[in-house]
Design a protein around this motif. Sequence first.
Motif, mmCIF file in Angstrom:
data_model
loop_
_atom_site.group_PDB
_atom_site.id
_atom_site.type_symbol
_atom_site.label_atom_id
_atom_site.label_comp_id
_atom_site.label_asym_id
_atom_site.label_seq_id
_atom_site.Cartn_x
_atom_site.Cartn_y
_atom_site.Cartn_z
ATOM 1 N N GLY A 261 -63.415 31.326 -88.959
ATOM 2 C CA GLY A 261 -62.518 30.669 -89.861
ATOM 3 C C GLY A 261 -63.939 29.419 -89.360
ATOM 4 O O GLY A 261 -65.136 29.498 -88.255
ATOM 5 N N THR A 262 -63.751 28.660 -90.537
ATOM 6 C CA THR A 262 -65.326 27.016 -90.065
ATOM 7 C C THR A 262 -64.282 26.117 -90.343
ATOM 8 O O THR A 262 -65.172 24.760 -90.429
ATOM 9 N N HIS A 263 -63.158 25.834 -90.237
ATOM 10 C CA HIS A 263 -62.493 24.815 -90.346
ATOM 11 C C HIS A 263 -61.235 24.164 -88.960
ATOM 12 O O HIS A 263 -59.849 25.045 -89.439
ATOM 13 N N TYR A 264 -60.931 24.075 -88.526
ATOM 14 C CA TYR A 264 -60.027 23.540 -87.152
ATOM 15 C C TYR A 264 -58.767 22.665 -88.249
ATOM 16 O O TYR A 264 -59.373 21.457 -88.738
ATOM 17 N N ASN A 265 -57.621 22.654 -87.601
ATOM 18 C CA ASN A 265 -57.100 21.965 -88.334
ATOM 19 C C ASN A 265 -56.159 20.842 -86.344
ATOM 20 O O ASN A 265 -54.507 21.260 -87.249
ATOM 21 N N TYR A 266 -56.245 20.317 -86.442
ATOM 22 C CA TYR A 266 -55.552 19.889 -84.814
ATOM 23 C C TYR A 266 -55.620 18.430 -85.657
ATOM 24 O O TYR A 266 -54.561 17.670 -84.478
ATOM 25 N N ASP A 425 -67.376 30.927 -84.287
ATOM 26 C CA ASP A 425 -68.532 29.899 -83.311
ATOM 27 C C ASP A 425 -68.981 28.865 -82.806
ATOM 28 O O ASP A 425 -67.184 27.693 -82.869
ATOM 29 N N HIS A 426 -69.471 28.034 -82.264
ATOM 30 C CA HIS A 426 -69.376 26.673 -81.601
ATOM 31 C C HIS A 426 -68.294 26.795 -80.413
ATOM 32 O O HIS A 426 -67.935 25.657 -79.716
ATOM 33 N N ALA A 427 -67.981 28.430 -79.845
ATOM 34 C CA ALA A 427 -66.923 27.625 -78.841
ATOM 35 C C ALA A 427 -66.702 27.080 -78.155
ATOM 36 O O ALA A 427 -66.375 26.419 -77.249
ATOM 37 N N SER A 428 -68.175 27.127 -76.603
ATOM 38 C CA SER A 428 -68.233 26.088 -75.670
ATOM 39 C C SER A 428 -68.299 24.777 -76.469
ATOM 40 O O SER A 428 -68.070 23.760 -75.507
ATOM 41 N N GLU A 429 -69.126 24.113 -77.385
ATOM 42 C CA GLU A 429 -68.525 23.042 -77.956
ATOM 43 C C GLU A 429 -68.171 22.314 -78.495
ATOM 44 O O GLU A 429 -67.437 21.532 -78.067
ATOM 45 N N ILE A 430 -67.034 23.294 -79.065
ATOM 46 C CA ILE A 430 -65.420 22.950 -79.428
ATOM 47 C C ILE A 430 -65.275 22.712 -78.259
ATOM 48 O O ILE A 430 -63.891 21.305 -77.863
ATOM 49 N N ASP A 431 -64.714 23.207 -76.528
ATOM 50 C CA ASP A 431 -64.176 23.130 -75.790
ATOM 51 C C ASP A 431 -64.612 21.729 -75.301
ATOM 52 O O ASP A 431 -64.243 21.107 -74.852
ATOM 53 N N GLY A 432 -66.036 21.294 -74.645
ATOM 54 C CA GLY A 432 -66.414 19.960 -75.073
ATOM 55 C C GLY A 432 -65.954 19.403 -75.898
ATOM 56 O O GLY A 432 -65.790 18.195 -74.776
ATOM 57 N N ILE A 433 -65.158 18.761 -76.208
ATOM 58 C CA ILE A 433 -64.990 18.194 -77.698
ATOM 59 C C ILE A 433 -63.374 18.060 -76.898
ATOM 60 O O ILE A 433 -63.046 16.816 -76.760
ATOM 61 N N MET A 434 -62.266 19.544 -76.985
ATOM 62 C CA MET A 434 -61.289 19.309 -76.826
ATOM 63 C C MET A 434 -60.619 19.451 -75.600
ATOM 64 O O MET A 434 -59.371 18.801 -75.033
ATOM 65 N N HIS A 435 -61.446 19.502 -74.810
ATOM 66 C CA HIS A 435 -61.268 19.489 -73.458
ATOM 67 C C HIS A 435 -60.914 18.703 -72.951
ATOM 68 O O HIS A 435 -59.162 17.899 -72.562
ATOM 69 N N LEU A 451 -56.722 12.706 -81.657
ATOM 70 C CA LEU A 451 -56.656 14.285 -81.873
ATOM 71 C C LEU A 451 -57.657 14.610 -83.536
ATOM 72 O O LEU A 451 -58.000 15.045 -83.614
ATOM 73 N N THR A 452 -57.158 13.432 -84.067
ATOM 74 C CA THR A 452 -57.928 13.359 -85.219
ATOM 75 C C THR A 452 -58.989 13.619 -85.021
ATOM 76 O O THR A 452 -59.935 14.302 -86.011
ATOM 77 N N ASP A 453 -59.961 12.825 -84.591
ATOM 78 C CA ASP A 453 -61.251 11.826 -84.467
ATOM 79 C C ASP A 453 -61.481 13.458 -83.516
ATOM 80 O O ASP A 453 -62.368 13.447 -84.153
ATOM 81 N N ALA A 454 -60.832 13.803 -82.735
ATOM 82 C CA ALA A 454 -61.232 15.601 -81.954
ATOM 83 C C ALA A 454 -61.244 16.284 -83.113
ATOM 84 O O ALA A 454 -62.934 17.383 -83.461
ATOM 85 N N ASN A 455 -60.764 16.356 -84.059
ATOM 86 C CA ASN A 455 -60.440 17.548 -84.701
ATOM 87 C C ASN A 455 -62.188 17.185 -85.921
ATOM 88 O O ASN A 455 -62.591 18.187 -86.159
ATOM 89 N N ASN A 456 -62.289 15.503 -85.817
ATOM 90 C CA ASN A 456 -63.835 15.643 -87.117
ATOM 91 C C ASN A 456 -64.679 15.786 -86.765
ATOM 92 O O ASN A 456 -65.319 16.599 -87.305
ATOM 93 N N GLN A 457 -64.470 15.946 -85.641
ATOM 94 C CA GLN A 457 -65.890 15.995 -84.916
ATOM 95 C C GLN A 457 -66.174 17.558 -84.334
ATOM 96 O O GLN A 457 -67.736 18.536 -84.348
ATOM 97 N N VAL A 458 -65.362 18.476 -83.974
ATOM 98 C CA VAL A 458 -64.792 20.276 -84.734
ATOM 99 C C VAL A 458 -65.604 19.671 -85.245
ATOM 100 O O VAL A 458 -66.832 20.801 -84.958
ATOM 101 N N ASN A 459 -65.177 19.490 -86.578
ATOM 102 C CA ASN A 459 -65.474 20.375 -87.913
ATOM 103 C C ASN A 459 -67.109 20.126 -88.603
ATOM 104 O O ASN A 459 -67.342 20.759 -88.924
ATOM 105 N N GLN A 460 -67.533 19.037 -88.131
ATOM 106 C CA GLN A 460 -69.261 18.549 -88.241
ATOM 107 C C GLN A 460 -70.156 19.458 -87.409
ATOM 108 O O GLN A 460 -70.774 19.934 -87.616
ATOM 109 N N LEU A 461 -69.562 20.423 -86.058
ATOM 110 C CA LEU A 461 -69.411 21.297 -86.168
ATOM 111 C C LEU A 461 -70.692 22.238 -86.960
ATOM 112 O O LEU A 461 -71.636 23.098 -86.539
ATOM 113 N N PHE A 462 -69.835 22.613 -87.821
ATOM 114 C CA PHE A 462 -69.607 23.977 -88.665
ATOM 115 C C PHE A 462 -70.555 23.178 -90.262
ATOM 116 O O PHE A 462 -70.557 23.965 -91.408
ATOM 117 N N GLY A 463 -71.084 21.629 -89.513
ATOM 118 C CA GLY A 463 -71.478 21.607 -90.684
ATOM 119 C C GLY A 463 -70.626 21.348 -92.393
ATOM 120 O O GLY A 463 -69.326 20.955 -92.190
#
Length: 463
Positions: A261-266, A425-435, A451-463
């Motif tokens: 997937g390329t879009h998270y739903n937190y 992809d970006h598992a380690s970067e996602i952890d750095g945001i979500m942890h 967690l909405t803001d965190a979700n936006n940061q995560v999804n930015q990783l995918f462009g």
Amino acid sequence: MARMRKKLGAVLVGAAALSLTLTACGGGGSEEGGAGAEGGAIDTSNASGDVSYWLWDSNQQPAYQTCADKFKQANPNINIKITQYGYPDYWGKLTNGFVAGDAPDVFTNHLSKYPEFVTQEQLVPLDDTLTKDGFNVDQYQPGLADLWKGPDGKRYGLPKDFDTIAIFYNKKLVSDAGIKETDLQNLQWNPQDGGTYEKTIAHLTVDQSGKRGDEPGFDKSKVKVYGLGLDGSSGSGVGQTQWSMYTGSNNWQYTDKNPWGTHYNYDQPAFQDTIKWYASLIEKGYMPSVAAVTGQGSSDIFAAGKYAMLTNGSWTTNSIFGSKGIDVGLAPTPTGPNGKRASMYNGLADSIWVGSKNKPAAAKWVEFLGSPDCQNIVGEKAVVFPAIPEATDKAQAAWKSKNIDVTPFTMQLKDKTTFLFPITDHASEIDGIMHPAMDDVLSGKAPVTSLTDANNQVNQLFG
């Protein structure tokens, strides 16, 4: 199999910093003896020499040593050297080995890690070799083999096992609370009031004066026994053993598609409502805080009689049932708002490092690890559920011979109530945001809406 999946969200040590370096050297070491990152069949017919194999689970090492001994009998010209590292050190040593050129030929891989390894071109595609050798990739539990196909459609690992989640409980504490064990088999929960599940958790919680969580005068600041344990952390963005069974039964999915997937739903209400309820268990004193459990093993806390119940994975069965002086039972995860139970369905695989200088022998060893010859051995040892159904049955029978009924784990497959570990992809970067984001929410430092803001940061990783 103390694989410590409670740490699944842990940052891949050095991965982000090493990413460019790894990509640059992605072609790996020598191409002697077989295909590289570009694929192509490896000739295993005359394989010989040494193969280094890494795993992180000391409980599994004896079973795989038995596999290596059997493999040696059939392949006397190949020597398998098994090395085991503790989980906290394993991934750092592995990624450092990629850079230094001394990583193992074959290693135990994880779904949270391999997407980045694929991106960095550190893994050997197995398809052509398996086809040439007539290897049956359809022999595994449904869905497991497909998890190890990259976004390019190539296969980068052969399944070795799978796991699901269930509730371990202290039979004496349950009995002392006047709760029937049969009642634990049919608990229900919802994010509004927690259902019969929260009522049970509350009644199993006891403060130092003997007051239960559902009784007047209960002191949440002085808890002696928690009704529900917390497995090591907030669970970061995965929550496999912490909260995934609740979000999974509340019609929530991690990503737009899985795998890849390329879009998270937190940011979705189904997720945030669930996490708000989960955090409320801590606030009410029914479950320990994140700070209280950080650095401690949940199995050890359970063994000390401080948890009445604990959600954890099938890989912890032997360690938890081995708790001295504790009579342990198993119950399935509770039924959620969607009317079903849920459990994350996860699995490990064996992969070949692209820099291996002995790919023929490495490929032959990986095929053996993925075969009934090895997985039946592992099943008979009753440490994990092997990926091949007949070996799964052997594991279940072996546990039954120890008077351990593992049905609460296997019923999730039978009832088709599993969902996949999120593979992106970006598992380690996602952890750095979500942890830290999840830590703050469960610690009461931030509202669940953060967690909405965190979700936006995560999804930015995918462009």
